[in-house]
Design a protein around this motif. Structure first.
Motif, mmCIF file in Angstrom:
data_model
loop_
_atom_site.group_PDB
_atom_site.id
_atom_site.type_symbol
_atom_site.label_atom_id
_atom_site.label_comp_id
_atom_site.label_asym_id
_atom_site.label_seq_id
_atom_site.Cartn_x
_atom_site.Cartn_y
_atom_site.Cartn_z
ATOM 1 N N THR A 1 90.824 49.924 -24.406
ATOM 2 C CA THR A 1 90.595 51.241 -24.807
ATOM 3 C C THR A 1 90.182 52.556 -23.194
ATOM 4 O O THR A 1 90.342 53.351 -23.212
ATOM 5 C CB THR A 1 89.310 51.825 -24.554
ATOM 6 O OG1 THR A 1 88.512 50.762 -23.651
ATOM 7 C CG2 THR A 1 88.627 50.115 -25.944
ATOM 8 N N GLY A 2 89.873 51.500 -21.865
ATOM 9 C CA GLY A 2 89.926 52.187 -20.866
ATOM 10 C C GLY A 2 88.225 52.300 -20.577
ATOM 11 O O GLY A 2 87.617 51.910 -21.517
ATOM 12 N N THR A 3 87.701 52.944 -20.072
ATOM 13 C CA THR A 3 85.942 53.293 -19.278
ATOM 14 C C THR A 3 85.729 54.324 -19.587
ATOM 15 O O THR A 3 86.638 54.526 -18.185
ATOM 16 C CB THR A 3 85.406 51.797 -19.568
ATOM 17 O OG1 THR A 3 83.696 51.980 -19.416
ATOM 18 C CG2 THR A 3 85.653 51.607 -18.045
ATOM 19 N N GLN B 1 84.428 55.935 -16.094
ATOM 20 C CA GLN B 1 84.000 55.648 -14.515
ATOM 21 C C GLN B 1 84.966 54.729 -13.740
ATOM 22 O O GLN B 1 84.127 53.289 -13.773
ATOM 23 C CB GLN B 1 82.316 55.453 -14.218
ATOM 24 C CG GLN B 1 81.343 57.117 -14.854
ATOM 25 C CD GLN B 1 81.551 57.872 -13.794
ATOM 26 O OE1 GLN B 1 81.903 57.434 -12.103
ATOM 27 N NE2 GLN B 1 81.938 58.659 -14.616
ATOM 28 N N MET B 2 85.953 54.458 -14.458
ATOM 29 C CA MET B 2 86.781 53.450 -13.742
ATOM 30 C C MET B 2 86.635 53.358 -12.685
ATOM 31 O O MET B 2 86.987 53.791 -11.799
ATOM 32 C CB MET B 2 88.594 53.619 -14.758
ATOM 33 C CG MET B 2 88.551 53.655 -16.022
ATOM 34 S SD MET B 2 90.166 53.758 -16.303
ATOM 35 C CE MET B 2 90.577 51.798 -16.161
ATOM 36 N N SER B 3 86.534 51.741 -12.350
ATOM 37 C CA SER B 3 86.877 51.437 -10.922
ATOM 38 C C SER B 3 88.091 50.513 -10.105
ATOM 39 O O SER B 3 88.631 51.003 -11.093
ATOM 40 C CB SER B 3 85.907 50.212 -10.523
ATOM 41 O OG SER B 3 86.515 49.156 -11.000
ATOM 42 N N LEU B 4 88.555 51.174 -8.678
ATOM 43 C CA LEU B 4 89.707 50.700 -8.730
ATOM 44 C C LEU B 4 89.816 49.595 -9.572
ATOM 45 O O LEU B 4 91.460 49.783 -9.854
ATOM 46 C CB LEU B 4 89.583 50.985 -6.963
ATOM 47 C CG LEU B 4 91.045 49.968 -6.585
ATOM 48 C CD1 LEU B 4 91.975 50.991 -6.653
ATOM 49 C CD2 LEU B 4 90.867 49.894 -5.201
ATOM 50 N N LEU B 5 89.421 48.289 -9.638
ATOM 51 C CA LEU B 5 89.632 47.672 -10.000
ATOM 52 C C LEU B 5 90.279 47.782 -12.351
ATOM 53 O O LEU B 5 91.607 47.023 -12.402
ATOM 54 C CB LEU B 5 89.272 46.051 -10.230
ATOM 55 C CG LEU B 5 89.653 44.967 -10.490
ATOM 56 C CD1 LEU B 5 90.834 44.219 -10.162
ATOM 57 C CD2 LEU B 5 88.512 43.771 -10.281
ATOM 58 N N ASP B 6 89.139 47.775 -12.575
ATOM 59 C CA ASP B 6 90.135 48.927 -14.348
ATOM 60 C C ASP B 6 90.964 49.356 -13.639
ATOM 61 O O ASP B 6 91.625 49.436 -15.080
ATOM 62 C CB ASP B 6 88.062 49.720 -14.103
ATOM 63 C CG ASP B 6 87.479 48.740 -14.097
ATOM 64 O OD1 ASP B 6 87.034 47.642 -14.757
ATOM 65 O OD2 ASP B 6 85.763 49.671 -14.878
ATOM 66 N N LYS B 7 91.066 50.761 -13.121
ATOM 67 C CA LYS B 7 92.280 51.121 -13.467
ATOM 68 C C LYS B 7 93.871 50.346 -12.746
ATOM 69 O O LYS B 7 94.607 50.071 -13.658
ATOM 70 C CB LYS B 7 92.578 52.178 -11.890
ATOM 71 C CG LYS B 7 91.527 53.198 -12.400
ATOM 72 C CD LYS B 7 91.428 54.589 -11.349
ATOM 73 C CE LYS B 7 90.668 55.071 -11.406
ATOM 74 N NZ LYS B 7 89.970 56.083 -10.334
ATOM 75 N N ILE B 8 93.722 49.253 -12.314
ATOM 76 C CA ILE B 8 95.016 48.947 -11.772
ATOM 77 C C ILE B 8 95.223 47.699 -12.758
ATOM 78 O O ILE B 8 96.040 47.296 -12.698
ATOM 79 C CB ILE B 8 94.182 47.892 -10.252
ATOM 80 C CG1 ILE B 8 94.107 48.023 -8.884
ATOM 81 C CG2 ILE B 8 95.466 46.290 -10.013
ATOM 82 C CD1 ILE B 8 93.681 47.267 -8.070
#
Ligand SMILES: [Fe+2]
Ligand SMILES: [Fe+2]
Length: 191
Positions: free
Chosen positions: A113-115, A117-124
């Motif tokens: 879903t994404g979230t 305030q995605m962190s750098l790791l979330d985006k990666i």
């Protein structure tokens, strides 16, 4: 848990196709981590490897895991069974693969879903899942090119095409996907 051990266990619990996807995602995650200066490339590799660890579980097993690990869901997630595997996957990564790092668990949890305030790791991890070499959907080649120069723009493109697809299918959209898009769009366009 050691990366090689994780691979052995994953191979036992998923199809060959899913395993290959997981390995590919982990390698792309490693490359993106290096490119975008994420401080721990091994962490990115582990998150990429484990992101779909629950994807091959059938619905009744997923439901049992929700109870077993006391996983919090919401009304939209309960209506879209596909959205259960990231939550169960994060719980399994923690309880069954002994991954204690909250950044890894969050990246697994938000890979569909994404979230906000995605962190750098979330985006990666979000992006690695969508552009690994076995993916061949429309537009993936362009996204791979964008990922060469802007992680945010590449993630935004995937969020946009995902949303357009969901709308074209008349599907529900989880609000965190809108939050993710607004957040990244604000950075990319309105900064
Ligand atoms: Fe997934
Ligand atoms: Fe995946």
């Amino acid at each position: 848990m050691d990366i090689e051990l994780i691979k052995i266990r994953l191979r036992e619990m998923m199809s060959k196709e899913r395993f290959d996807h997981s390995i590919n995602a982990s390698q792309v995650a490693r490359k993106l981590a290096l490119k975008y200066n994420y401080h721990d490339v091994n962490k990115a590799e582990v998150a990429g490897l484990l992101h779909d660890c629950a994807k091959d579980l059938d619905y009744s097993t997923l439901e049992k895991m929700i109870v077993k690990y006391n996983i919090k869901t919401d009304e939209i997630i309960r209506k879209i069974p596909k959205l259960l595997h990231p939550l169960v996957g994060a719980a399994m990564a923690e309880k069954e693969f002994n991954i204690q790092d909250p950044a890894i668990l969050k990246a697994i949890r938000s890979h569909s879903t994404g979230t906000s305030q995605m962190s750098l790791l979330d985006k990666i991890i979000y992006l690695s899942d969508k552009i690994e070499p076995l993916r061949n959907n429309d537009g993936v080649e362009e996204t791979r090119k964008i990922a060469e120069f802007s992680l945010d723009k590449a993630v935004l493109k995937v969020l946009d095409s995902g949303l357009l697809y969901l709308i074209s299918k008349g599907s529900l959209i989880h609000p965190v996907t809108i939050e993710a898009r607004n957040d990244i769009l604000s950075k990319v366009v309105f900064a």
